[in-house]
Write a protein that holds these residues in place. Structure first.
Motif, PDB file in Angstrom:
ATOM      1  N   GLY A 117      75.167 -30.897  70.227  1.00 49.19           N
ATOM      2  CA  GLY A 117      75.028 -31.051  71.664  1.00 49.19           C
ATOM      3  C   GLY A 117      76.345 -30.861  72.393  1.00 49.19           C
ATOM      4  N   ALA A 118      77.438 -31.041  71.676  1.00 46.25           N
ATOM      5  CA  ALA A 118      78.759 -30.914  72.294  1.00 46.25           C
ATOM      6  C   ALA A 118      79.641 -30.075  71.377  1.00 46.25           C
ATOM      7  CB  ALA A 118      79.363 -32.290  72.507  1.00 46.25           C
ATOM      8  N   PHE A 119      80.920 -29.906  71.782  1.00 48.46           N
ATOM      9  CA  PHE A 119      81.850 -29.153  70.942  1.00 48.46           C
ATOM     10  C   PHE A 119      81.879 -29.715  69.523  1.00 48.46           C
ATOM     11  CE2 PHE A 119      84.477 -27.747  74.800  1.00 48.46           C
ATOM     12  CZ  PHE A 119      83.936 -26.464  74.761  1.00 48.46           C
ATOM     13  N   SER A 120      81.871 -28.807  68.540  1.00 48.02           N
ATOM     14  CA  SER A 120      81.923 -29.230  67.144  1.00 48.02           C
ATOM     15  C   SER A 120      82.644 -28.151  66.339  1.00 48.02           C
ATOM     16  CB  SER A 120      80.504 -29.413  66.610  1.00 48.02           C
ATOM     17  OG  SER A 120      80.507 -29.369  65.210  1.00 48.02           O
ATOM     18  N   PHE A 121      83.619 -28.565  65.527  1.00 48.18           N
ATOM     19  CA  PHE A 121      84.336 -27.578  64.713  1.00 48.18           C
ATOM     20  C   PHE A 121      83.389 -26.872  63.738  1.00 48.18           C
ATOM     21  CE2 PHE A 121      88.253 -30.126  65.727  1.00 48.18           C
ATOM     22  CZ  PHE A 121      88.859 -29.125  66.457  1.00 48.18           C
ATOM     23  N   GLY A 122      82.287 -27.541  63.351  1.00 42.18           N
ATOM     24  CA  GLY A 122      81.321 -26.907  62.458  1.00 42.18           C
ATOM     25  C   GLY A 122      80.770 -25.618  63.053  1.00 42.18           C
ATOM     26  N   ASP A 123      80.636 -25.588  64.394  1.00 42.20           N
ATOM     27  CA  ASP A 123      80.081 -24.395  65.031  1.00 42.20           C
ATOM     28  C   ASP A 123      81.080 -23.242  65.075  1.00 42.20           C
ATOM     29  OD1 ASP A 123      77.331 -24.887  65.836  1.00 42.20           O
ATOM     30  OD2 ASP A 123      78.144 -26.546  66.999  1.00 42.20           O
ATOM     31  N   HIS A 124      82.305 -23.500  64.691  1.00 43.70           N
ATOM     32  CA  HIS A 124      83.304 -22.431  64.633  1.00 43.70           C
ATOM     33  C   HIS A 124      83.118 -21.559  63.387  1.00 43.70           C
ATOM     34  CE1 HIS A 124      87.049 -20.352  65.361  1.00 43.70           C
ATOM     35  NE2 HIS A 124      87.578 -20.764  64.218  1.00 43.70           N
ATOM     36  N   SER A 125      82.372 -22.067  62.412  1.00 38.11           N
ATOM     37  CA  SER A 125      82.306 -21.388  61.108  1.00 38.11           C
ATOM     38  C   SER A 125      80.948 -20.752  60.821  1.00 38.11           C
ATOM     39  CB  SER A 125      82.638 -22.383  59.988  1.00 38.11           C
ATOM     40  OG  SER A 125      83.905 -22.944  60.203  1.00 38.11           O
ATOM     41  N   VAL A 181      86.766  -6.873  62.522  1.00 38.19           N
ATOM     42  CA  VAL A 181      86.134  -8.117  62.984  1.00 38.19           C
ATOM     43  C   VAL A 181      87.149  -9.240  62.827  1.00 38.19           C
ATOM     44  CG1 VAL A 181      84.193  -9.700  62.701  1.00 38.19           C
ATOM     45  CG2 VAL A 181      83.906  -7.266  62.141  1.00 38.19           C
ATOM     46  N   GLY A 182      87.664  -9.745  63.944  1.00 42.20           N
ATOM     47  CA  GLY A 182      88.638 -10.827  63.894  1.00 42.20           C
ATOM     48  C   GLY A 182      87.978 -12.147  64.218  1.00 42.20           C
ATOM     49  N   HIS A 183      88.113 -13.101  63.312  1.00 39.97           N
ATOM     50  CA  HIS A 183      87.525 -14.425  63.531  1.00 39.97           C
ATOM     51  C   HIS A 183      88.640 -15.453  63.700  1.00 39.97           C
ATOM     52  CE1 HIS A 183      85.740 -18.289  61.812  1.00 39.97           C
ATOM     53  NE2 HIS A 183      85.124 -18.103  62.958  1.00 39.97           N
ATOM     54  N   SER A 184      88.450 -16.354  64.672  1.00 34.37           N
ATOM     55  CA  SER A 184      89.391 -17.447  64.858  1.00 34.37           C
ATOM     56  C   SER A 184      90.787 -16.861  65.157  1.00 34.37           C
ATOM     57  CB  SER A 184      89.373 -18.330  63.601  1.00 34.37           C
ATOM     58  OG  SER A 184      90.078 -19.528  63.785  1.00 34.37           O
ATOM     59  N   SER A 191      77.530 -22.755  56.920  1.00 33.32           N
ATOM     60  CA  SER A 191      78.951 -23.009  56.699  1.00 33.32           C
ATOM     61  C   SER A 191      79.363 -24.354  57.291  1.00 33.32           C
ATOM     62  CB  SER A 191      79.790 -21.902  57.338  1.00 33.32           C
ATOM     63  OG  SER A 191      79.559 -20.676  56.682  1.00 33.32           O
ATOM     64  N   ALA A 192      80.321 -24.982  56.614  1.00 37.80           N
ATOM     65  CA  ALA A 192      80.839 -26.258  57.104  1.00 37.80           C
ATOM     66  C   ALA A 192      82.261 -26.106  57.616  1.00 37.80           C
ATOM     67  CB  ALA A 192      80.808 -27.298  55.988  1.00 37.80           C
ATOM     68  N   SER A 193      82.967 -25.110  57.097  1.00 37.80           N
ATOM     69  CA  SER A 193      84.358 -24.903  57.506  1.00 37.80           C
ATOM     70  C   SER A 193      84.756 -23.504  57.056  1.00 37.80           C
ATOM     71  CB  SER A 193      85.274 -25.942  56.848  1.00 37.80           C
ATOM     72  OG  SER A 193      85.376 -25.663  55.466  1.00 37.80           O
ATOM     73  N   GLU A 194      86.046 -23.217  57.113  1.00 41.42           N
ATOM     74  CA  GLU A 194      86.539 -21.905  56.679  1.00 41.42           C
ATOM     75  C   GLU A 194      86.562 -21.756  55.168  1.00 41.42           C
ATOM     76  OE1 GLU A 194      87.505 -19.162  59.061  1.00 41.42           O
ATOM     77  OE2 GLU A 194      85.925 -20.558  59.562  1.00 41.42           O
ATOM     78  N   ASP A 195      86.199 -22.787  54.451  1.00 43.72           N
ATOM     79  CA  ASP A 195      86.312 -22.743  53.001  1.00 43.72           C
ATOM     80  C   ASP A 195      85.030 -23.073  52.261  1.00 43.72           C
ATOM     81  OD1 ASP A 195      89.586 -23.917  53.260  1.00 43.72           O
ATOM     82  OD2 ASP A 195      89.012 -22.046  52.303  1.00 43.72           O
ATOM     83  N   GLU A 196      84.039 -23.619  52.937  1.00 43.64           N
ATOM     84  CA  GLU A 196      82.893 -24.094  52.169  1.00 43.64           C
ATOM     85  C   GLU A 196      81.612 -24.147  52.985  1.00 43.64           C
ATOM     86  OE1 GLU A 196      84.351 -27.822  50.805  1.00 43.64           O
ATOM     87  OE2 GLU A 196      83.754 -28.893  52.629  1.00 43.64           O
ATOM     88  N   HIS A 222      83.482  -0.502  73.508  1.00 46.78           N
ATOM     89  CA  HIS A 222      83.468  -0.770  72.067  1.00 46.78           C
ATOM     90  C   HIS A 222      84.301  -2.000  71.706  1.00 46.78           C
ATOM     91  CE1 HIS A 222      81.263   2.905  71.085  1.00 46.78           C
ATOM     92  NE2 HIS A 222      81.919   3.424  72.113  1.00 46.78           N
ATOM     93  N   VAL A 223      84.540  -2.835  72.702  1.00 48.99           N
ATOM     94  CA  VAL A 223      85.213  -4.118  72.464  1.00 48.99           C
ATOM     95  C   VAL A 223      84.177  -5.212  72.679  1.00 48.99           C
ATOM     96  CG1 VAL A 223      87.054  -5.675  73.184  1.00 48.99           C
ATOM     97  CG2 VAL A 223      87.415  -3.189  73.231  1.00 48.99           C
ATOM     98  N   TRP A 224      84.019  -6.064  71.677  1.00 49.39           N
ATOM     99  CA  TRP A 224      82.908  -7.024  71.655  1.00 49.39           C
ATOM    100  C   TRP A 224      83.434  -8.430  71.413  1.00 49.39           C
ATOM    101  CZ3 TRP A 224      78.090  -4.518  72.083  1.00 49.39           C
ATOM    102  CH2 TRP A 224      78.106  -3.136  71.855  1.00 49.39           C
ATOM    103  N   ALA A 225      82.700  -9.404  71.940  1.00 49.80           N
ATOM    104  CA  ALA A 225      83.083 -10.802  71.716  1.00 49.80           C
ATOM    105  C   ALA A 225      81.847 -11.648  71.462  1.00 49.80           C
ATOM    106  CB  ALA A 225      83.847 -11.338  72.922  1.00 49.80           C
ATOM    107  N   GLY A 226      81.964 -12.514  70.461  1.00 48.70           N
ATOM    108  CA  GLY A 226      80.912 -13.494  70.182  1.00 48.70           C
ATOM    109  C   GLY A 226      81.529 -14.875  70.283  1.00 48.70           C
ATOM    110  N   ALA A 227      80.922 -15.740  71.088  1.00 51.92           N
ATOM    111  CA  ALA A 227      81.469 -17.093  71.268  1.00 51.92           C
ATOM    112  C   ALA A 227      80.325 -18.083  71.359  1.00 51.92           C
ATOM    113  CB  ALA A 227      82.327 -17.152  72.530  1.00 51.92           C
ATOM    114  N   ASN A 228      80.221 -18.936  70.360  1.00 51.56           N
ATOM    115  CA  ASN A 228      79.234 -20.010  70.381  1.00 51.56           C
ATOM    116  C   ASN A 228      79.659 -21.030  71.441  1.00 51.56           C
ATOM    117  OD1 ASN A 228      77.941 -22.532  69.752  1.00 51.56           O
ATOM    118  ND2 ASN A 228      77.496 -21.754  67.694  1.00 51.56           N
ATOM    119  N   SER A 229      78.740 -21.421  72.300  1.00 49.30           N
ATOM    120  CA  SER A 229      79.100 -22.316  73.414  1.00 49.30           C
ATOM    121  C   SER A 229      79.565 -23.687  72.941  1.00 49.30           C
ATOM    122  CB  SER A 229      77.905 -22.486  74.354  1.00 49.30           C
ATOM    123  OG  SER A 229      76.818 -23.099  73.673  1.00 49.30           O
TER     124      SER A 229
END
Lengths: 584, 149
Positions: A523-531, A423-426, B45-50, A470-477
């Motif tokens: 509602g828009a792009f947010s780095f929080g949704d990356h985690s 499972v590769g993230h980021s 989660s808030a980030s890659e660390d917390e 068997h190749v899968w992708a998850g991507a939050n919009s």
């Protein structure tokens, strides 16, 4: 009037108050102490000798240090023997506790039977007497069998305690230690002399390890944990034992040095990494298996606090990597180093809990793998410019390490191979893509989540070397990192001299896309949704867990991202309402 | 955002409720309790660390007595109600069944998995609470090894 003889009341089971886990920890501390003293012996036999120093001073110096080295070697062996006995004591205490629980249940049941018979006798008629006496005789025989087992249990407990006391008494006096262990050759020495060289394959390492005796293996774990702790091909349980000795030894050494105020800058960095590893293993061990309610087993698979110029390398699993039906290796990305281990351990434990919850009949292990040098320029710290300059070189190098790790996991297992998922993230998805494409990583499933691109040479799912099914992708919009990959004809490598390859969630890529929206998305792009991909009760964790468990029919598929020539990139998931499937 | 005292309070209440429940389950079904511990768990989660939010979860296991007969959860509705978790709702989980009740913001879940063994699992947890950003690392590192019972 007929007299009916009641069976006797069963004796109560004596109390046994002990904590086998604490006893085992004590054995671990003794092993770490043994390793510290062994290091002293090795130092005296090696670096402490000064070859180009001659004269009376030199003679006196070497005469003085030689006995110190010998005493260190014998003390180390003595401590190792006690530590091994303490570990066995912990196992025996657990068995005695389990037997006590069984005895207590039998006693409770038999006491109830005696009370029942007493009540029935009080209201019995003469016609009932024969049947009641037969019933009393049956219970009497059960009470007698119980009493015999209780006596055996009590004597086994006493014998175990006596044996443990004797093990300590043997090494209480320095003279006794010298008499028993002085001049004894460490079994680790001959075994290490046959160890394959640095270029050996995991298969060659595995063959070597299996050729050693149990005593030799145990000796290496204590005397030279660094020689096998991170060696691919060594079983995970053994790596865990060696790395636990190394970690406990390092924590004791550097904490002591810190208290003296003489810690170097490098040592401070290594100590912080060691503390992060300690936090990570505790984070997993403090949580419980959702099926059994027992603590989750941990294995320290990789521990190198000085790796990558002090960024450190740590990989710890939730679950047993040697025996689990399903094994997942989670590869983190941007901004992760050894100090991230505590949080990454929570992620691994969360995936473990979810996989176990969703399929209680399967055994699982999930390992976070901080085993490569990830980019420090995290986009959420430095903005998109930071991500823009990320290149694939670290993913290329990391992919080689990752493929070796997977080879080691496969090679060191006995019996049925695991169903293995990477499972590769980021940026970890870029690393995973390189491990698959460049190194032929042998996994059953590849899962890319929050991917900024899976590597410039991986143009479609088939390029990973495994069946695209068997190749899968998850991507939050709403995940801006997942939007960084190449779409349509726009390729970052060709346009900007940078970029990390294709978006695995796009239709052209040809893999499966699964639902990965979050109820708390913005509602828009947010780095929080990356985690949020690994948080409990999210679409992403649910689907990743079903893939790890091989329950493909349960995976909720999502429509792919697409990029029409006449318009911008389109994500059909953008307007779908997220769900919260239970994962715990 | 809440201050950290709300999470401290949640911990105290969850552990106290779990202790009452475990005792009640043993009284109802016999057997013995084990693994009566709790922990702070990150939620979002808030980030890659917390994590941004946390909750407290208390858990335990009761290996039921030899005289108890399945389904064990049938006998535990009064136990939940007596502990203040009104109107328990039966449900399902993969491989088993659950009984869930609420008391204010605490949720108690009892579950049994017939294919796994004669035991009942218990958890009591509160809602996810946001803690001040400066406190996140401390909560993440927080350990709670002492059993609640």
């Amino acid at each position: 009037m007929t007299t009916i003889t009641l069976p006797p009341q069963p004796r109560p089971v004596p109390l046994l108050t002990c904590q086998p886990g604490a006893v085992r920890d004590c054995g671990g501390d003794l092993l770490a102490a043994s390793a510290q003293i062994d290091d002293l012996g090795t130092f005296v036999a090696g670096d402490a000798r000064i070859g180009d120093w001659t004269g009376r001073g030199s003679e006196r110096y070497h005469e003085t240090i030689a006995p110190i080295g010998r005493r260190a070697d014998s003390m180390s062996l003595a401590l190792r023997s006690v530590a091994t006995r303490v570990d066995a004591h912990a196992d025996e205490l657990q068995r005695l506790l389990d037997r006590r629980t069984d005895l207590e249940e039998r006693r409770s049941h038999l006491a109830g039977e005696v009370a029942r018979l007493r009540g029935e006798i009080a209201t019995a008629t003469e016609d009932d007497a024969a049947a009641l006496q037969a019933e009393c005789d049956r219970v009497r025989r059960e009470v007698e069998a119980y009493e015999t087992d209780l006596t055996t249990w009590s004597s086994d407990l006493a014998a175990e305690e006596t044996a443990m006391v004797q093990a300590f008494q043997r090494v209480q006096e320095a003279e006794a230690v010298e008499r028993i262990w002085g001049g004894v050759v460490d079994p680790a020495d001959a075994a290490l002399a046959t160890k394959p060289g640095s270029g050996a394959s995991p298969g060659e390492v595995s063959t070597w390890w299996d050729s050693l005796t149990y005593v030799q293996q145990q000796a290496i774990i204590t005397a030279a944990p660094g020689a096998i702790g991170n060696l691919d091909g060594i079983p995970a349980g053994t790596r865990n034992a060696a790395n636990t000795v190394a970690l406990d030894r390092d924590l004791a050494n550097w904490t002591h040095t810190e208290s003296l105020g003489v810690l170097t800058e490098d040592e401070r960095t290594w100590l912080e990494n060691a503390r992060a590893a300690d936090e990570a293993r505790r984070n997993i061990a403090d949580r419980v298996d959702p099926v059994t309610g027992e603590p989750i087993e941990t294995q320290v698979y990789l521990y190198d606090p000085a790796a990558f110029d002090g960024d450190g390398a740590i990989a710890i699993s939730a679950g047993n990597l040697d025996t689990a039906d399903n094994v997942a290796v989670v590869v983190p990305g941007f901004g992760t180093d050894a100090e991230s281990a505590g949080y990454q351990a929570d992620r691994a434990a969360t995936i473990y809990e979810s996989t176990r919850y969703l399929d209680p009949d399967a055994s699982n292990a999930t390992m976070f793998w901080i085993g490569y040098d990830a980019p420090d320029n995290a986009p959420w710290d430095e903005g998109f410019d930071g991500a823009g300059v990320a290149t694939e070189s670290m993913a290329t190098a990391g992919g080689e390490h990752l493929a070796d790790t997977i080879d080691g996991l496969r090679e060191s297992r006995d019996g049925e191979p695991a169903h293995l998922t990477a499972v590769g993230h980021s940026y970890g998805s870029t690393t995973t893509g390189h491990a698959a494409h460049d190194q032929g990583m042998e996994v059953d499933e590849i899962v890319f989540v929050g991917s900024p691109g899976v590597g410039g040479d991986t143009n479609d799912a088939g390029d990973t070397g495994i069946d695209p099914e068997h190749v899968w992708a998850g991507a939050n919009s709403r995940d801006p990192i997942a939007d960084l990959g190449n779409h349509g004809w726009v390729h970052g490598e060709t346009l900007f001299g940078a970029g990390l390859g294709d978006d695995p969630a796009e239709d052209d890529f040809g893999g499966n896309r699964f639902e990965a929206e979050s109820e708390t998305r913005g509602g828009a792009f947010s780095f929080g949704d990356h985690s949020k991909y690994f948080d409990h009760d999210t679409e992403s964790l649910y689907n990743i867990s079903q893939i790890v468990n091989g329950n493909y029919d349960a995976v909720e598929h999502a429509d792919h991202v697409y990029d029409p020539w006449h318009d911008g990139v389109q994500d059909p998931e953008h307007d779908r309402d997220p769900t919260t499937p239970a994962t715990r | 955002m809440t201050d950290s005292s709300a999470l401290e309070g949640q911990r105290e209440r969850a552990r106290a409720a779990a202790a009452v429940l475990v005792t009640g389950v043993v009284d109802a079904l016999g057997g013995s309790a084990s693994r009566t511990t709790g922990r702070v768990e990150g939620c979002e989660s808030a980030s890659e660390d917390e994590f941004r939010t946390f909750r407290y979860t208390a858990t335990g296991r009761v290996d039921v007595g030899a005289s108890a007969s399945p389904p064990f959860l049938d006998a535990l509705v009064p136990v939940l109600e007596a502990a203040g978790f009104a109107d328990p709702i039966p449900g399902e989980r993969p491989g088993g069944n659950t009984l869930e009740g609420s008391d204010g913001d605490l949720t108690a879940t009892l579950s049994e998995l017939p294919g796994q063994g004669a035991y009942v699992l218990l958890s009591v947890e509160g809602p996810c609470l946001e803690v001040p950003e400066a406190d996140r690392r401390d909560w993440q590192r927080r350990t709670d090894p002492e059993p609640f019972l």
